[in-house]
Design a protein around this motif. Sequence first.
Motif, short mmCIF file in Angstrom:
data_model
loop_
_atom_site.label_atom_id
_atom_site.label_comp_id
_atom_site.label_asym_id
_atom_site.label_seq_id
_atom_site.Cartn_x
_atom_site.Cartn_y
_atom_site.Cartn_z
N MET A 1 0.82 -1.21 0.07
CA MET A 1 0.16 0.05 0.07
C MET A 1 0.74 1.30 -0.14
SD MET A 1 -3.14 0.68 2.51
CE MET A 1 -3.13 2.15 3.51
N SER A 2 0.43 2.15 -0.73
CA SER A 2 1.33 3.51 -0.85
C SER A 2 0.89 4.31 -0.10
CB SER A 2 1.37 3.75 -2.31
OG SER A 2 1.98 4.99 -2.79
N HIS A 3 1.84 5.26 0.39
CA HIS A 3 1.35 6.18 1.36
C HIS A 3 1.94 7.72 0.83
CE1 HIS A 3 0.67 9.02 4.67
NE2 HIS A 3 1.70 8.94 5.04
N SER A 4 1.10 8.54 0.31
CA SER A 4 1.47 9.76 -0.33
C SER A 4 1.90 10.66 0.91
CB SER A 4 0.63 10.34 -1.22
OG SER A 4 -0.62 10.73 -0.53
N SER A 5 2.82 11.43 0.75
CA SER A 5 2.97 12.59 1.89
C SER A 5 2.28 13.83 1.74
CB SER A 5 4.50 12.59 2.04
OG SER A 5 5.13 13.65 2.71
N ALA A 6 2.13 14.44 2.77
CA ALA A 6 1.26 15.83 2.74
C ALA A 6 2.21 16.77 2.72
CB ALA A 6 0.38 15.78 3.87
N TRP A 7 3.39 16.22 2.89
CA TRP A 7 4.63 17.56 2.80
C TRP A 7 4.58 18.29 1.74
CZ3 TRP A 7 9.31 18.30 0.17
CH2 TRP A 7 10.09 19.24 0.68
N PRO A 8 4.41 17.73 0.28
CA PRO A 8 4.72 18.52 -0.85
C PRO A 8 3.31 19.30 -0.90
CG PRO A 8 5.23 16.54 -1.52
CD PRO A 8 4.72 16.32 -0.11
N VAL A 9 2.27 19.03 -0.55
CA VAL A 9 1.29 19.76 -0.65
C VAL A 9 1.18 21.30 0.42
CG1 VAL A 9 -1.16 19.99 -0.13
CG2 VAL A 9 -0.16 17.80 -1.26
N LYS A 10 2.02 20.88 1.43
CA LYS A 10 2.15 22.10 2.51
C LYS A 10 3.09 23.05 1.61
CE LYS A 10 1.21 19.29 6.52
NZ LYS A 10 1.73 18.77 7.76
N ILE A 11 4.34 22.57 1.04
CA ILE A 11 5.31 23.53 0.54
C ILE A 11 4.44 24.36 -0.62
CG2 ILE A 11 7.51 23.79 -0.71
CD1 ILE A 11 7.40 22.63 2.25
N VAL A 12 3.65 23.63 -1.42
CA VAL A 12 2.99 24.29 -2.46
C VAL A 12 2.14 25.35 -1.91
CG1 VAL A 12 1.33 24.06 -4.34
CG2 VAL A 12 3.13 22.42 -4.15
N ALA A 13 1.40 25.08 -0.85
CA ALA A 13 0.31 25.96 -0.11
C ALA A 13 1.13 27.37 0.53
CB ALA A 13 -0.18 25.47 1.00
N LEU A 14 2.38 26.80 0.88
CA LEU A 14 3.22 28.13 1.28
C LEU A 14 3.74 29.18 0.18
CD1 LEU A 14 5.91 26.53 3.75
CD2 LEU A 14 4.28 28.20 4.43
N LEU A 15 3.80 28.65 -0.95
CA LEU A 15 4.28 29.27 -2.27
C LEU A 15 3.08 29.99 -2.61
CD1 LEU A 15 6.48 26.70 -3.84
CD2 LEU A 15 7.30 28.93 -2.98
N ARG A 16 1.87 29.18 -2.52
CA ARG A 16 0.81 29.97 -3.07
C ARG A 16 0.17 31.15 -2.13
NH1 ARG A 16 -2.91 24.99 -5.34
NH2 ARG A 16 -2.08 25.12 -7.49
N ALA A 17 0.87 31.17 -1.07
CA ALA A 17 0.58 31.98 0.16
C ALA A 17 1.49 33.29 -0.15
CB ALA A 17 0.51 31.48 1.53
N GLY A 18 2.35 33.18 -0.99
CA GLY A 18 3.43 34.28 -1.21
C GLY A 18 4.57 34.03 -0.12
N ASN A 19 5.04 33.13 0.52
CA ASN A 19 5.77 33.07 1.46
C ASN A 19 7.03 32.13 0.89
OD1 ASN A 19 7.42 33.08 3.78
ND2 ASN A 19 5.77 32.55 5.07
N PRO A 20 7.87 32.36 -0.20
CA PRO A 20 8.92 31.61 -0.55
C PRO A 20 10.05 31.17 0.51
CG PRO A 20 9.08 33.59 -1.80
CD PRO A 20 7.90 33.55 -0.85
N THR A 21 10.21 32.40 1.22
CA THR A 21 11.50 32.26 2.44
C THR A 21 11.08 31.00 3.22
OG1 THR A 21 11.72 34.44 2.16
CG2 THR A 21 12.73 33.31 4.14
N ALA A 22 9.96 30.64 3.70
CA ALA A 22 9.44 29.44 4.43
C ALA A 22 9.52 28.37 3.46
CB ALA A 22 8.06 30.01 5.14
N ALA A 23 9.08 28.26 2.35
CA ALA A 23 8.98 27.27 1.56
C ALA A 23 10.49 26.70 1.49
CB ALA A 23 8.41 27.36 0.44
#
Length: 75
Positions: A1-23
């Motif tokens: 069973m494959s488990h996808s990580s939520a980490w990439p989604v969180k990084i994309v959310a940071l970038l969409r929020a305009g916070n590339p430094t945190a990303a």
Amino acid sequence: MSHSSAWPVKIVALLRAGNPTAAIAQIRVAPSVRDLRALEKALAAAQLSGKWANVDAAISESLQALSAPRLHRSP
């Protein structure tokens, strides 16, 4: 069973929020090469790849660091 990580989604959310430094800070402490590859795919899917040169550089540096063979083992 494959488990996808939520980490990439969180990084994309940071970038969409305009916070590339945190990303970038999160990318530098990326959990694994697999997560970084998933982030690259998520950025491409969201049509965000290439928008931030420093984010792309951080991804590439982290991939190199995590992919490099270890020079020594800790005791």
